[in-house]
Scaffold this active site. Sequence first.
Site, mmCIF file in Angstrom:
data_model
loop_
_atom_site.group_PDB
_atom_site.id
_atom_site.type_symbol
_atom_site.label_atom_id
_atom_site.label_comp_id
_atom_site.label_asym_id
_atom_site.label_seq_id
_atom_site.Cartn_x
_atom_site.Cartn_y
_atom_site.Cartn_z
ATOM 1 N N SER A 115 52.143 -10.628 -42.130
ATOM 2 C CA SER A 115 52.479 -9.815 -40.949
ATOM 3 C C SER A 115 53.971 -9.539 -40.806
ATOM 4 O O SER A 115 54.504 -9.514 -39.690
ATOM 5 C CB SER A 115 51.918 -10.452 -39.671
ATOM 6 O OG SER A 115 50.501 -10.505 -39.734
ATOM 7 N N GLU A 163 43.798 -14.288 -50.908
ATOM 8 C CA GLU A 163 42.531 -13.543 -50.933
ATOM 9 C C GLU A 163 41.794 -13.798 -52.242
ATOM 10 O O GLU A 163 40.563 -13.816 -52.280
ATOM 11 C CB GLU A 163 42.808 -12.050 -50.701
ATOM 12 C CG GLU A 163 43.183 -11.798 -49.236
ATOM 13 C CD GLU A 163 44.112 -10.637 -48.991
ATOM 14 O OE1 GLU A 163 44.282 -9.783 -49.883
ATOM 15 O OE2 GLU A 163 44.695 -10.583 -47.879
ATOM 16 N N ASN A 223 52.571 -5.239 -51.389
ATOM 17 C CA ASN A 223 51.267 -5.554 -51.982
ATOM 18 C C ASN A 223 50.266 -4.601 -51.344
ATOM 19 O O ASN A 223 49.866 -4.796 -50.198
ATOM 20 C CB ASN A 223 50.908 -7.025 -51.692
ATOM 21 C CG ASN A 223 49.484 -7.356 -52.139
ATOM 22 O OD1 ASN A 223 48.832 -6.554 -52.816
ATOM 23 N ND2 ASN A 223 48.994 -8.522 -51.744
ATOM 24 N N TRP A 224 49.900 -3.596 -52.114
ATOM 25 C CA TRP A 224 49.020 -2.568 -51.550
ATOM 26 C C TRP A 224 47.583 -3.064 -51.367
ATOM 27 O O TRP A 224 46.781 -2.423 -50.718
ATOM 28 C CB TRP A 224 49.004 -1.326 -52.458
ATOM 29 C CG TRP A 224 50.276 -0.541 -52.474
ATOM 30 C CD1 TRP A 224 51.450 -0.834 -51.825
ATOM 31 C CD2 TRP A 224 50.506 0.696 -53.175
ATOM 32 N NE1 TRP A 224 52.390 0.142 -52.085
ATOM 33 C CE2 TRP A 224 51.837 1.087 -52.911
ATOM 34 C CE3 TRP A 224 49.724 1.508 -53.999
ATOM 35 C CZ2 TRP A 224 52.383 2.261 -53.438
ATOM 36 C CZ3 TRP A 224 50.263 2.669 -54.537
ATOM 37 C CH2 TRP A 224 51.583 3.044 -54.254
ATOM 38 N N LYS A 225 47.273 -4.196 -51.968
ATOM 39 C CA LYS A 225 45.889 -4.707 -51.950
ATOM 40 C C LYS A 225 44.958 -3.585 -52.424
ATOM 41 O O LYS A 225 45.352 -2.788 -53.270
ATOM 42 C CB LYS A 225 45.548 -5.258 -50.567
ATOM 43 C CG LYS A 225 46.589 -6.286 -50.103
ATOM 44 C CD LYS A 225 46.178 -7.084 -48.908
ATOM 45 C CE LYS A 225 47.293 -8.092 -48.580
ATOM 46 N NZ LYS A 225 46.947 -8.958 -47.446
ATOM 47 N N GLU A 278 52.858 -17.646 -48.140
ATOM 48 C CA GLU A 278 52.047 -16.789 -47.280
ATOM 49 C C GLU A 278 51.044 -17.640 -46.517
ATOM 50 O O GLU A 278 49.960 -17.949 -47.048
ATOM 51 C CB GLU A 278 51.288 -15.763 -48.134
ATOM 52 C CG GLU A 278 52.169 -14.791 -48.877
ATOM 53 C CD GLU A 278 51.472 -13.454 -49.086
ATOM 54 O OE1 GLU A 278 52.105 -12.429 -48.814
ATOM 55 O OE2 GLU A 278 50.294 -13.430 -49.499
ATOM 56 N N HIS A 284 47.138 -15.128 -54.921
ATOM 57 C CA HIS A 284 47.099 -14.655 -53.538
ATOM 58 C C HIS A 284 45.930 -15.339 -52.830
ATOM 59 O O HIS A 284 44.882 -15.566 -53.418
ATOM 60 C CB HIS A 284 46.946 -13.128 -53.498
ATOM 61 C CG HIS A 284 47.181 -12.576 -52.136
ATOM 62 N ND1 HIS A 284 46.219 -12.631 -51.149
ATOM 63 C CD2 HIS A 284 48.279 -12.002 -51.574
ATOM 64 C CE1 HIS A 284 46.731 -12.098 -50.041
ATOM 65 N NE2 HIS A 284 47.966 -11.709 -50.274
ATOM 66 N N GLY A 287 52.140 -6.704 -46.911
ATOM 67 C CA GLY A 287 50.818 -6.096 -47.044
ATOM 68 C C GLY A 287 50.742 -4.798 -46.265
ATOM 69 O O GLY A 287 51.238 -3.752 -46.698
ATOM 70 N N GLY A 288 50.131 -4.860 -45.095
ATOM 71 C CA GLY A 288 49.876 -3.650 -44.303
ATOM 72 C C GLY A 288 51.074 -2.728 -44.132
ATOM 73 O O GLY A 288 50.948 -1.504 -44.268
ATOM 74 N N GLY A 299 47.588 -10.345 -42.328
ATOM 75 C CA GLY A 299 46.769 -9.287 -41.758
ATOM 76 C C GLY A 299 46.324 -9.557 -40.326
ATOM 77 O O GLY A 299 45.478 -8.862 -39.791
HETATM 78 P P1 13P Z 1 50.115 -8.459 -44.283
HETATM 79 O O1 13P Z 1 51.552 -8.066 -44.395
HETATM 80 O O2 13P Z 1 49.177 -7.303 -44.116
HETATM 81 O O3 13P Z 1 49.894 -9.555 -43.286
HETATM 82 O O4 13P Z 1 49.718 -9.092 -45.712
HETATM 83 C C1 13P Z 1 50.520 -10.054 -46.273
HETATM 84 C C2 13P Z 1 50.076 -10.281 -47.663
HETATM 85 O O5 13P Z 1 49.015 -10.811 -47.912
HETATM 86 C C3 13P Z 1 50.966 -9.831 -48.748
HETATM 87 O O6 13P Z 1 50.543 -10.310 -49.975
#
Ligand code: 13P
Length: 250
Positions: free
Chosen positions: A210, A97, A11-13, A166, A95, A231-232, A172
């Site tokens: 994470s 967010e 997930n590149w956000k 999640e 998600h 994510g990251g 994050g």
């Molecule tokens: P991180 O891997 O950066 O914690 O993000 C997880 C995430 O929200 C994937 O959708």
Amino acid sequence: MNTRRKLVVGNWKMHGSRKGNAELLEGIVAARPFGCDVAVCVPFPYLAETAVALAASDLRWGAQDCSAHEQGAYTGEVSAAMLHEFGCRYVIVGHSERRAYHGEGDQLVADKAKAALARGVTPIVCVGETLAQREAGETEAVVKRQLSAVIHTLAHCASEMVVAYEPVWAIGTGRTATPGQAQQVHALLRAQLLAATPHAPGMKILYGGSVKPDNARELFAQPDIDGGLIGGASLKAADFVAICRAADAT
Ligand code: 13P
């Protein structure tokens, strides 16, 4: 360990650039083959280029949100039909967010999942509790409520979604759920799916929050964890590939 084929989704956000994406995708493509399914969910403007970059591979791509509506006067929204037209296999819905910053509630998330499935795009439905909810002992109630709305709305199609657990406090933050903590919630979600559909044993439940190359293997080895939503660590080819390898190995 289970027999479901693992799925790892980046997930590149809201990250990326045309140049950076090309390098990242090239790095992932070059690392094939994988023994798991691999996908990237990219920002909308990059879908066309991602489709071109991955077309000749078995890697999949998708988006990070879609509208609950078919089409119409919904400025700024993107429909599932449009995603389908760009070859999206997946779309992330609900998600945390989006729930937190865009006020998305359980029913809207469920409606988005339904709109995606109606157009042949697999929704990756995210559920997860906040730190305050976990500390108040509400984890089970929260994730069950979030998943229940989707199960009811999708009805007999519920088995076609992918679920992602999640925990908000792990996203994050570098603070991963322990494999045991994650497995505990995954088992609850699996039981809830089992009560709703006979296909639940074959459904994928991903863990996100994470996930890194050094913790992925142990997480993916849990009996009800079928891969990850990353994510990251999905923004660096070497890290993302290492996580896919961890999925291969479990
Ligand atoms: P991180 O891997 O950066 O914690 O993000 C997880 C995430 O929200 C994937 O959708």
